[in-house]
Motif scaffolding. Sequence first.
Motif, PDB file in Angstrom:
ATOM      1  N   LYS A   1     -24.879 -42.031 -43.472  1.00  0.00           N
ATOM      2  CA  LYS A   1     -24.240 -43.293 -43.087  1.00  0.00           C
ATOM      3  C   LYS A   1     -23.308 -43.788 -44.187  1.00  0.00           C
ATOM      4  CE  LYS A   1     -27.961 -44.873 -40.057  1.00  0.00           C
ATOM      5  NZ  LYS A   1     -29.037 -45.861 -39.880  1.00  0.00           N
ATOM      6  N   LEU A   2     -23.762 -43.705 -45.438  1.00  0.00           N
ATOM      7  CA  LEU A   2     -22.940 -44.137 -46.567  1.00  0.00           C
ATOM      8  C   LEU A   2     -21.678 -43.291 -46.654  1.00  0.00           C
ATOM      9  CD1 LEU A   2     -22.491 -45.903 -49.071  1.00  0.00           C
ATOM     10  CD2 LEU A   2     -23.841 -44.225 -50.366  1.00  0.00           C
ATOM     11  N   GLU A   3     -21.821 -41.996 -46.508  1.00  0.00           N
ATOM     12  CA  GLU A   3     -20.663 -41.100 -46.579  1.00  0.00           C
ATOM     13  C   GLU A   3     -19.632 -41.462 -45.517  1.00  0.00           C
ATOM     14  OE1 GLU A   3     -19.697 -36.344 -46.922  1.00  0.00           O
ATOM     15  OE2 GLU A   3     -21.578 -36.956 -45.984  1.00  0.00           O
ATOM     16  N   ALA A   4     -20.095 -41.727 -44.296  1.00  0.00           N
ATOM     17  CA  ALA A   4     -19.188 -42.107 -43.213  1.00  0.00           C
ATOM     18  C   ALA A   4     -18.466 -43.411 -43.528  1.00  0.00           C
ATOM     19  CB  ALA A   4     -19.949 -42.224 -41.899  1.00  0.00           C
ATOM     20  N   LEU A   5     -19.193 -44.373 -44.060  1.00  0.00           N
ATOM     21  CA  LEU A   5     -18.562 -45.653 -44.405  1.00  0.00           C
ATOM     22  C   LEU A   5     -17.564 -45.497 -45.546  1.00  0.00           C
ATOM     23  CD1 LEU A   5     -21.653 -47.990 -44.073  1.00  0.00           C
ATOM     24  CD2 LEU A   5     -19.587 -48.059 -42.665  1.00  0.00           C
ATOM     25  N   LEU A   6     -17.879 -44.675 -46.526  1.00  0.00           N
ATOM     26  CA  LEU A   6     -16.989 -44.501 -47.676  1.00  0.00           C
ATOM     27  C   LEU A   6     -15.713 -43.759 -47.319  1.00  0.00           C
ATOM     28  CD1 LEU A   6     -19.509 -43.690 -50.552  1.00  0.00           C
ATOM     29  CD2 LEU A   6     -18.434 -45.878 -49.984  1.00  0.00           C
ATOM     30  N   GLU A   7     -15.683 -43.082 -46.186  1.00  0.00           N
ATOM     31  CA  GLU A   7     -14.473 -42.401 -45.746  1.00  0.00           C
ATOM     32  C   GLU A   7     -13.413 -43.382 -45.257  1.00  0.00           C
ATOM     33  OE1 GLU A   7     -15.648 -39.453 -42.887  1.00  0.00           O
ATOM     34  OE2 GLU A   7     -16.566 -38.182 -44.421  1.00  0.00           O
ATOM     35  N   LYS A   8     -13.829 -44.596 -44.933  1.00  0.00           N
ATOM     36  CA  LYS A   8     -12.884 -45.614 -44.474  1.00  0.00           C
ATOM     37  C   LYS A   8     -11.974 -46.018 -45.628  1.00  0.00           C
ATOM     38  CE  LYS A   8     -14.282 -48.270 -41.211  1.00  0.00           C
ATOM     39  NZ  LYS A   8     -14.749 -49.407 -40.498  1.00  0.00           N
ATOM     40  N   GLU A   9     -10.767 -46.354 -45.314  1.00  0.00           N
ATOM     41  CA  GLU A   9      -9.817 -46.763 -46.347  1.00  0.00           C
ATOM     42  C   GLU A   9     -10.227 -48.079 -46.985  1.00  0.00           C
ATOM     43  OE1 GLU A   9      -5.079 -47.641 -46.616  1.00  0.00           O
ATOM     44  OE2 GLU A   9      -5.752 -45.931 -45.405  1.00  0.00           O
ATOM     45  N   THR A  10     -10.704 -48.996 -46.153  1.00  0.00           N
ATOM     46  CA  THR A  10     -11.122 -50.308 -46.633  1.00  0.00           C
ATOM     47  C   THR A  10     -12.471 -50.652 -46.014  1.00  0.00           C
ATOM     48  OG1 THR A  10      -8.813 -51.021 -46.710  1.00  0.00           O
ATOM     49  CG2 THR A  10     -10.467 -52.751 -46.773  1.00  0.00           C
TER      50      THR A  10
ATOM     51  N   PRO B   1     -16.331 -56.794 -44.851  1.00  0.00           N
ATOM     52  CA  PRO B   1     -17.534 -57.492 -45.327  1.00  0.00           C
ATOM     53  C   PRO B   1     -18.808 -57.073 -44.595  1.00  0.00           C
ATOM     54  CG  PRO B   1     -15.720 -59.038 -45.195  1.00  0.00           C
ATOM     55  CD  PRO B   1     -15.233 -57.735 -44.597  1.00  0.00           C
ATOM     56  N   LYS B   2     -18.735 -56.878 -43.280  1.00  0.00           N
ATOM     57  CA  LYS B   2     -19.939 -56.472 -42.538  1.00  0.00           C
ATOM     58  C   LYS B   2     -20.401 -55.091 -42.971  1.00  0.00           C
ATOM     59  CE  LYS B   2     -17.658 -54.419 -38.572  1.00  0.00           C
ATOM     60  NZ  LYS B   2     -17.644 -54.232 -37.161  1.00  0.00           N
ATOM     61  N   GLU B   3     -19.476 -54.220 -43.352  1.00  0.00           N
ATOM     62  CA  GLU B   3     -19.842 -52.881 -43.820  1.00  0.00           C
ATOM     63  C   GLU B   3     -20.448 -52.949 -45.220  1.00  0.00           C
ATOM     64  OE1 GLU B   3     -16.429 -50.613 -41.227  1.00  0.00           O
ATOM     65  OE2 GLU B   3     -15.930 -51.516 -43.165  1.00  0.00           O
ATOM     66  N   LEU B   4     -19.964 -53.850 -46.036  1.00  0.00           N
ATOM     67  CA  LEU B   4     -20.556 -54.048 -47.359  1.00  0.00           C
ATOM     68  C   LEU B   4     -21.989 -54.545 -47.232  1.00  0.00           C
ATOM     69  CD1 LEU B   4     -17.521 -55.627 -49.244  1.00  0.00           C
ATOM     70  CD2 LEU B   4     -18.434 -53.301 -49.499  1.00  0.00           C
ATOM     71  N   VAL B   5     -22.219 -55.429 -46.272  1.00  0.00           N
ATOM     72  CA  VAL B   5     -23.578 -55.913 -46.023  1.00  0.00           C
ATOM     73  C   VAL B   5     -24.456 -54.754 -45.545  1.00  0.00           C
ATOM     74  CG1 VAL B   5     -24.989 -57.414 -44.549  1.00  0.00           C
ATOM     75  CG2 VAL B   5     -22.904 -58.293 -45.606  1.00  0.00           C
ATOM     76  N   GLN B   6     -23.909 -53.907 -44.667  1.00  0.00           N
ATOM     77  CA  GLN B   6     -24.662 -52.749 -44.176  1.00  0.00           C
ATOM     78  C   GLN B   6     -25.028 -51.819 -45.337  1.00  0.00           C
ATOM     79  OE1 GLN B   6     -22.489 -50.411 -41.306  1.00  0.00           O
ATOM     80  NE2 GLN B   6     -24.249 -49.130 -40.830  1.00  0.00           N
TER      81      GLN B   6
END
Length: 122
Positions: free
Chosen positions: A48-57, A60-65
């Motif tokens: 899950k972290l790897e998928a989120l870190l692939e995003k360019e930006t 805030p909701k993703e930072l909370v996740q």
Amino acid sequence: MKNIGITIASVLAFIPFSFAEELPGHFKGKPAPTLEVAIANLTESNAKLEALLEKETLEPKELVQIHEMSYTMENALKKLGEEQARLAALMEEVHRASESGDGKKVKDSGAAYLKGTAPLVR
């Protein structure tokens, strides 16, 4: 009245995480009672972290996740550390017993070591 709720939600989304840690009912993360569970939790969270870190930006909701997932990951890493220390001690027992010719101790500690490392070397 709706705007007040939106404003409060917007402000709460930007509260620094250090303040959030002081709030009651903060995240605990998934427990890691065994090495197998720790590895499963880490595998799932890392994906899950790897998928989120692939995003360019990161929003805030993703930072909370990510913040919430970090508790599960920390629990898993703590368990891995505990198990690593236990397994290292078992291997030291095997090492010393093999030097002193204690076959029974080698067999007992060796079997416990192999059982403990099995989830790591599948």
